[in-house]
Design a protein around this motif. Structure first.
Motif, PDB file in Angstrom:
ATOM      1  N   UNK A  80       0.824  -1.206   0.000  1.00  0.00           N
ATOM      2  CA  UNK A  80       0.000   0.000   0.000  1.00  0.00           C
ATOM      3  C   UNK A  80       0.861   1.261   0.000  1.00  0.00           C
ATOM      4  N   UNK A  81       1.910   1.276   0.827  1.00  0.00           N
ATOM      5  CA  UNK A  81       2.753   2.477   0.861  1.00  0.00           C
ATOM      6  C   UNK A  81       3.450   2.678  -0.491  1.00  0.00           C
ATOM      7  N   UNK A  82       3.913   1.582  -1.101  1.00  0.00           N
ATOM      8  CA  UNK A  82       4.537   1.710  -2.424  1.00  0.00           C
ATOM      9  C   UNK A  82       3.552   2.313  -3.414  1.00  0.00           C
ATOM     10  N   UNK A  83       2.290   1.854  -3.358  1.00  0.00           N
ATOM     11  CA  UNK A  83       1.270   2.371  -4.276  1.00  0.00           C
ATOM     12  C   UNK A  83       1.006   3.856  -4.013  1.00  0.00           C
ATOM     13  N   UNK A  84       0.947   4.251  -2.752  1.00  0.00           N
ATOM     14  CA  UNK A  84       0.714   5.660  -2.421  1.00  0.00           C
ATOM     15  C   UNK A  84       1.875   6.519  -2.936  1.00  0.00           C
ATOM     16  N   UNK A  85       3.102   6.053  -2.725  1.00  0.00           N
ATOM     17  CA  UNK A  85       4.266   6.810  -3.206  1.00  0.00           C
ATOM     18  C   UNK A  85       4.210   6.968  -4.722  1.00  0.00           C
ATOM     19  N   UNK A  86       3.904   5.876  -5.420  1.00  0.00           N
ATOM     20  CA  UNK A  86       3.773   5.939  -6.881  1.00  0.00           C
ATOM     21  C   UNK A  86       2.710   6.955  -7.276  1.00  0.00           C
ATOM     22  N   UNK A  87       1.584   6.916  -6.559  1.00  0.00           N
ATOM     23  CA  UNK A  87       0.490   7.838  -6.842  1.00  0.00           C
ATOM     24  C   UNK A  87       0.930   9.299  -6.691  1.00  0.00           C
ATOM     25  N   UNK A  88       1.946   9.518  -5.845  1.00  0.00           N
ATOM     26  CA  UNK A  88       2.486  10.866  -5.664  1.00  0.00           C
ATOM     27  C   UNK A  88       3.652  11.144  -6.601  1.00  0.00           C
ATOM     28  N   UNK A  89       3.824  10.261  -7.585  1.00  0.00           N
ATOM     29  CA  UNK A  89       4.869  10.501  -8.581  1.00  0.00           C
ATOM     30  C   UNK A  89       6.260  10.065  -8.148  1.00  0.00           C
ATOM     31  N   UNK A  90       6.346   9.259  -7.085  1.00  0.00           N
ATOM     32  CA  UNK A  90       7.650   8.782  -6.638  1.00  0.00           C
ATOM     33  C   UNK A  90       7.787   7.295  -6.962  1.00  0.00           C
ATOM     34  N   UNK A  91       8.718   6.926  -7.852  1.00  0.00           N
ATOM     35  CA  UNK A  91       8.899   5.497  -8.156  1.00  0.00           C
ATOM     36  C   UNK A  91       9.199   4.718  -6.874  1.00  0.00           C
ATOM     37  N   UNK A  92       8.542   3.589  -6.704  1.00  0.00           N
ATOM     38  CA  UNK A  92       8.700   2.804  -5.476  1.00  0.00           C
ATOM     39  C   UNK A  92       8.352   1.356  -5.765  1.00  0.00           C
ATOM     40  N   UNK A  93       8.928   0.435  -5.005  1.00  0.00           N
ATOM     41  CA  UNK A  93       8.452  -0.943  -5.061  1.00  0.00           C
ATOM     42  C   UNK A  93       8.519  -1.569  -3.684  1.00  0.00           C
TER      43      UNK A  93
END
Lengths: 411, 411
Positions: A80-93
């Motif tokens: 979920x946190x990875x998805x939220x970060x991505x949603x804010x334009x920050x690449x994450x996995x």
């Protein structure tokens, strides 16, 4: 780029709003130029829910299945946190323990981290990604089964990952804004420490302060990981620095006593009129050691009959009943007149690396407590701390007395 | 020992009591002498809850993180069932997709199983263990990331595992006691089939019957997995046999029509007065194909003006709005006078391998439907089925009419 590990516990990720708040903390550090690995716990309440299901499934549940079930909580938060970060334009996995991999012993439910291969995380950094890692878990490579590190294990995950990727800093975000001279709920005058020596933190954690898991402090000390304890409830735009765990020599204004800890999880056992012959201590403590019961403070005093001795010692509160059972069973071998137990006791400790170079620190405490009418039942000391066992009703009074005595009150 | 795969869906493992009931079914088969692999879904409602969290986390969520989060549901059920079995004295261990491993494509959210290495499962059997496997999930070995197979994917997991370990049988436990001639909620006279040919089941599943995932039927057909559909709500001591999916030649009393399926997930589009020139079909259907919209039934009839044609076709109900948008945008290139859409349509289908050898099966249906005043808007046929598109209000009437017409009513 400098590397940072950030760890967020269960209350910091308790719901989607809080996870979004965590993402803001992460974004700030990313913007400041760090490659960031985030370690997360399960959403608060989740682990208890999963443990409840396991207990319902089988009375004596298999710790390997317990781990398979309970580890799912951290996995969800990480995704979920990875998805939220991505949603804010920050690449994450997101990363599960076995994906990193975080290799542990096979002691399911309380596994020890043996090795972390940081290379995959570093590759992920090289691609500009934030790594969001499920805390509290690892994998036993021999069986490919998921392991967990025991309660509070996410702190240990974070520090171990920081050591593995040679992070410049490890920030442990909690629901308090740092390490205090003692529990502020007991002593409103408690002060937040800007710095604390690793060894002091280790004693604090071992002696009842619940800020960090003991194992995480050991790891930070061994690997010299610059670790901050700070609050996830700060405004992400204006964070407070928290408390830095560091080497003793990095603390300029060293106090004699740094903090007062207390632990209510204690029980006292007294064996009256033990036959005072060689080997009697072994007869008492061997059966407890075999049952994995940790004996802490021990005092031996002459009995009233001047022939035998009375033996008093403490065990963890949770082991009180079991200890009594074992000793009563061994009564013929040990030879004692009667067993007395008390679980309404508390261990109060004062900790400070300054004690090494100052004499009479403990003696002042004994005097101050006596003046307040507090009876000391047992004492243990080490190079940088001393502990007294007292009646639980005097906890607050004793903690406040020592806190003032050593000049820890603020203002 | 003979090998058996048993699959239990979400409603069958919805709570601990039902999981305990599943354990009784497993115990029965174990006692009967099978090496057993159990495939489980997430507890019902769990997957929706996790999907909800993902949707809350990010509007356009990363399907890889979606998979990491959502796959946790099956993992929990697998651990719990293994613990319950152990509690009942049956050695068992849980397996996550990556542990088996179940290797899939990297199409996260709708991955395809590429390979299952059954050797670890067989070793586990050799040690007397029941294997409890998390359904719906696998792993992409290139990235070591968890994948999911899409809704209903646990059926596919079960059949694929049965093929990999050369199981003697695969039992899919559901909340119904087998495959029916049609939905018994619509036609109370619907009969449970003792046997159904793989190809018929494939058409039934594709055309709206919700008993099994289409992909699982394909796999069963390809690998000749003897698969039963049966009920988990039977008394574990006195189970009913359910419906066997098998080769056509293993069905002795073959009917012409085996079942009637219907799908409400349809939308109809009509383009009026399309310029009738070469390439016009491509102009219409290429943009839809590029947008991954599946066009099903197509009819072309002369317009009233006798110069142009009217083009009618169906798309999945969920794609209705997107289809209209795409076509209106392409109106200048296609050249049509107006677009008419309807989503209150239903596709009713009759399926039976017997159609291969019997002529006029569909024609009888058209006549019977016409006699009931049901207007047929489009027709498609294949070797073993035909479908008609009708107004949704006539669904029940049409299904019952065809069910009687082909002698499927019981009693």
């Amino acid at each position: 780029m400098p590397r940072l590990v950030m760890k967020f516990g269960g209350t910091s990720v308790a719901n989607m709003d809080r996870i979004r708040n965590v993402a803001r903390h992460v974004a700030r550090e990313r913007k400041a130029g760090f490659d960031v690995a985030v370690v997360v716990s399960a959403m608060s309440g989740k682990t208890n829910e999963l443990v409840g299901l396991c207990q319902d499934a089988a009375k004596l549940y298999d710790p390997r299945e317990y781990d398979a079930v309970v580890s799912s909580g951290e996995q969800v938060t990480a995704g979920l946190l990875a998805a939220v970060l991505q949603g804010n334009g920050l690449p994450a996995r997101s990363w599960q323990g076995w994906q990193v991999p975080i290799v542990t012993s096979n002691a399911h439910g309380s596994a020890r981290i043996l090795d972390i291969d940081g290379s995959a995380l570093l590759e992920s950094f090289a691609e500009g990604e934030i790594a969001v890692i499920a805390g509290f878990q690892g994998v036993d490579p021999a069986t490919r089964r998921v392991t967990t590190l025991g309660r509070g294990g996410s702190d240990t995950s974070a520090v171990a990952i920081a050591a593995a990727i040679k992070a410049d800093r490890c920030d442990i975000y909690t629901d308090v804004d740092g390490v205090y001279t003692t529990d502020p709920r007991i002593v409103p005058k408690a002060r937040r420490l800007n710095r604390i020596a690793f060894e002091e933190m280790l004693e604090m954690a071992s002696l009842g302060a619940k800020v960090l898991q003991v194992r995480s402090v050991e790891l930070a000390m061994t690997h010299k990981v610059k670790t901050f304890v700070r609050s996830s409830f700060d405004d992400p735009e204006f964070p407070q620095p928290g408390t830095l765990m560091c080497d003793e020599e990095d603390i300029v204004e060293q106090q004699v006593v740094t903090g007062i800890a207390f632990s209510k999880d204690e029980a006292q056992i007294t064996l009256k009129q033990v036959a005072d012959h060689p080997g009697v201590a072994a007869a008492i403590f061997m059966p407890l050691a075999e049952a994995n019961i940790n004996v802490d403070m021990i005092i031996q005093v002459a009995s009233e009959d001047s022939v035998t001795t009375d033996m008093t010692f403490t065990v963890p509160g949770a082991e009180f009943e079991r200890t009594k059972e074992i000793l009563l069973k061994a009564q013929p071998q040990i030879g004692f007149a009667s067993l007395h137990g008390a679980s309404d006791v508390v261990k109060v400790s004062a900790i400070g690396v300054g004690m090494r170079s100052h004499a009479g620190v403990a003696a002042r405490a004994f005097k101050a407590l006596a003046e307040k009418g507090i009876n000391i039942r047992a004492i243990t000391t080490s190079e940088i701390k001393f502990s007294v066992l007292i009646e639980a009703a005097y906890t607050e009074l004793a903690v406040r007395t020592l806190h003032s005595l050593y000049g820890l009150d603020k203002g």
